[in-house]
Design a protein around this motif. Structure first.
Motif, short mmCIF file in Angstrom:
data_model
loop_
_atom_site.label_atom_id
_atom_site.label_comp_id
_atom_site.label_asym_id
_atom_site.label_seq_id
_atom_site.Cartn_x
_atom_site.Cartn_y
_atom_site.Cartn_z
N TRP A 127 -80.10 25.71 92.10
CA TRP A 127 -79.44 25.12 93.03
C TRP A 127 -78.41 24.21 92.63
O TRP A 127 -78.31 23.61 91.53
N THR A 128 -77.49 23.83 93.56
CA THR A 128 -76.36 23.02 93.17
C THR A 128 -75.90 21.93 94.17
O THR A 128 -76.04 22.30 95.35
N ARG A 129 -75.31 20.74 93.70
CA ARG A 129 -74.96 19.95 94.79
C ARG A 129 -73.90 19.00 93.94
O ARG A 129 -73.85 19.04 92.88
N ILE A 130 -72.81 18.40 94.66
CA ILE A 130 -72.01 17.52 94.43
C ILE A 130 -72.47 16.34 94.37
O ILE A 130 -72.72 15.70 95.52
N VAL A 131 -72.70 15.52 93.36
CA VAL A 131 -73.18 14.11 93.29
C VAL A 131 -71.95 13.01 93.44
O VAL A 131 -71.09 13.23 92.52
N THR A 132 -71.80 12.45 94.57
CA THR A 132 -70.58 11.44 94.58
C THR A 132 -70.88 10.16 93.96
O THR A 132 -71.96 9.42 93.93
N ARG A 133 -69.59 9.27 93.92
CA ARG A 133 -69.80 7.74 93.58
C ARG A 133 -70.63 7.14 94.62
O ARG A 133 -71.41 6.28 94.32
N ALA A 134 -70.43 7.28 95.89
CA ALA A 134 -71.44 6.85 96.84
C ALA A 134 -72.67 7.22 96.72
O ALA A 134 -73.69 6.21 96.86
N ASP A 135 -72.94 8.26 96.12
CA ASP A 135 -74.48 8.76 95.96
C ASP A 135 -75.10 7.61 94.88
O ASP A 135 -76.40 7.21 94.83
N LEU A 136 -74.20 7.46 93.64
CA LEU A 136 -74.62 6.46 92.83
C LEU A 136 -74.96 5.19 93.02
O LEU A 136 -75.51 4.50 92.33
N LYS A 137 -74.51 4.77 94.13
CA LYS A 137 -74.65 3.33 94.73
C LYS A 137 -76.34 3.10 95.04
O LYS A 137 -76.84 2.14 95.05
N GLY A 220 -88.90 4.11 93.98
CA GLY A 220 -88.47 2.92 93.28
C GLY A 220 -87.36 3.49 92.22
O GLY A 220 -87.08 2.62 91.54
N CYS A 221 -87.32 4.92 91.98
CA CYS A 221 -86.47 5.26 90.88
C CYS A 221 -84.96 5.50 91.31
O CYS A 221 -84.96 6.70 91.98
N GLY A 222 -84.18 4.76 91.51
CA GLY A 222 -82.99 4.75 92.14
C GLY A 222 -82.17 5.92 91.48
O GLY A 222 -81.37 6.56 92.41
N ASP A 223 -82.14 6.19 90.25
CA ASP A 223 -81.24 7.33 89.51
C ASP A 223 -81.90 8.61 90.31
O ASP A 223 -80.95 9.60 90.46
N ARG A 224 -82.96 8.62 90.27
CA ARG A 224 -83.57 9.92 90.88
C ARG A 224 -83.21 10.11 92.29
O ARG A 224 -82.81 11.46 92.53
N VAL A 225 -83.12 9.01 93.02
CA VAL A 225 -82.61 9.48 94.51
C VAL A 225 -81.15 9.67 94.55
O VAL A 225 -80.76 10.45 95.18
N ALA A 226 -80.47 8.92 93.69
CA ALA A 226 -78.85 9.38 93.61
C ALA A 226 -78.70 10.57 93.31
O ALA A 226 -77.73 11.26 93.88
N ILE A 227 -79.58 11.27 92.56
CA ILE A 227 -78.98 12.58 92.00
C ILE A 227 -79.72 13.82 93.12
O ILE A 227 -79.21 14.57 93.63
N LEU A 228 -81.15 13.48 93.53
CA LEU A 228 -81.56 14.42 94.27
C LEU A 228 -81.47 14.52 95.64
O LEU A 228 -81.59 15.50 96.25
N GLN A 229 -81.28 13.28 96.28
CA GLN A 229 -81.35 13.08 97.77
C GLN A 229 -80.08 13.67 98.38
O GLN A 229 -79.11 13.34 97.99
N GLY A 230 -80.44 14.76 99.12
CA GLY A 230 -79.19 15.42 99.82
C GLY A 230 -79.32 16.58 100.02
O GLY A 230 -80.39 17.24 99.70
N THR A 231 -78.11 17.43 100.23
CA THR A 231 -78.28 18.98 100.41
C THR A 231 -78.01 19.87 99.31
O THR A 231 -76.87 19.49 98.54
N TRP A 232 -78.72 20.69 98.93
CA TRP A 232 -78.75 21.48 97.91
C TRP A 232 -78.43 22.88 98.07
O TRP A 232 -79.07 23.56 99.12
N THR A 233 -77.56 23.76 97.53
CA THR A 233 -77.08 25.18 97.80
C THR A 233 -77.61 25.90 96.88
O THR A 233 -77.36 25.64 95.72
N ARG A 234 -78.13 27.24 97.27
CA ARG A 234 -78.74 28.14 96.43
C ARG A 234 -77.59 28.71 95.43
O ARG A 234 -76.34 29.01 95.75
N VAL A 235 -77.52 28.90 94.17
CA VAL A 235 -76.63 29.49 93.59
C VAL A 235 -76.73 30.82 93.51
O VAL A 235 -77.78 31.35 93.07
N SER A 236 -75.68 31.57 93.70
CA SER A 236 -75.90 33.13 93.87
C SER A 236 -76.25 33.83 92.50
O SER A 236 -75.74 33.33 91.37
#
Length: 236
Positions: A127-137, A220-236
């Motif tokens: 699965w893939t997603r784009i992690v933005t600078r806003a996510d990193l906050k 409580g793990c902010g970095d995990r939230v920054a990367i994982l939270q959001g929509t992931w798209t299946r890689v064909s």
């Protein structure tokens, strides 16, 4: 044939006093997928320099502070030996206590590892997603922004063959994120040291092509939230 190991005794460099080390794997011939692996050097703590953990002869972890747990960050309490990265069959698990004067004692166990279960078919794959600078906050901005690819396999969830963490699947379809699975190739620590267990929701689209990940409550793990939270798209 799997067999229980026995401690190998060596003398302390100072004074020649013999000592032993034991482990929570002693007496076990078959290991579950997850188990606490702790070592107990039978000498005063002040004399212990480190405890090494070896799997099939390769050092997989080193711990300098009690309690001596495999996979624990320095000074923290416990982690899990997760065997999903090992091939099914018999492996050797050794703890080696090293004193400040150079003495050593080891304890080796031969035990069979069971096959790791496959993840749910609906989640397996990449699965893939784009992690933005806003996510990193959402975290301390440790991981980089950009495209991330998440691999869901029987080993766990992760970014590569040697960088993954333990995931436990719940009956309601959600998952419990666990700590990084530490292998001899890479001693990690996850996003937040020994990543705390935390429940995440998994919402799969009807067509199975995307999924939404989000913590159930405040992880409580902010970095995990920054990367994982959001929509992931299946890689064909």
């Amino acid at each position: 044939m799997a067999c229980a190991g026995a401690a190998v005794v060596s003398a302390l460099a100072a004074g020649g006093t013999p000592f032993t080390v034991t482990s929570t794997l002693d007496g076990k011939t078959v290991l579950p997928l997850r188990i606490r692996w702790a070592a107990v050097p039978h000498i005063p703590v002040a004399q212990v320099r480190e405890v090494d953990y070896l799997i099939d002869g390769r050092r997989a972890w080193v711990e300098h502070h009690p309690p001596y747990y495999y996979g624990a960050n320095e000074g923290s309490y416990g982690n899990w030996l997760v065997t999903s990265f090992l091939s099914p069959g018999v492996h050797t698990f050794t703890v080696r206590a090293v004193t400040r004067t150079g003495g050593t004692a080891t304890d080796t166990v031969e035990a069979r590892v069971i096959p790791a279960p496959a993840p749910p078919a609906r989640l397996a794959g990449a699965w893939t997603r784009i992690v933005t600078r806003a996510d990193l906050k959402k975290g301390p901005k440790g991981p980089p922004a950009g495209r991330w690819t998440l691999h869901v396999t029987s080993v766990g969830w992760g970014w590569s063959a040697t960088d993954h963490w333990d995931v436990r699947y719940l009956a309601d379809g959600n998952v419990v994120m666990g700590p990084e699975i530490d292998t001899p190739e890479e001693q990690g620590g996850g996003f937040c040291g020994v990543d705390p267990l935390f429940t995440w929701s998994v919402t799969l689209a009807a067509d199975g092509r995307s999924m939404e990940l989000g913590p159930v409550g405040k992880d409580g793990c902010g970095d995990r939230v920054a990367i994982l939270q959001g929509t992931w798209t299946r890689v064909s």
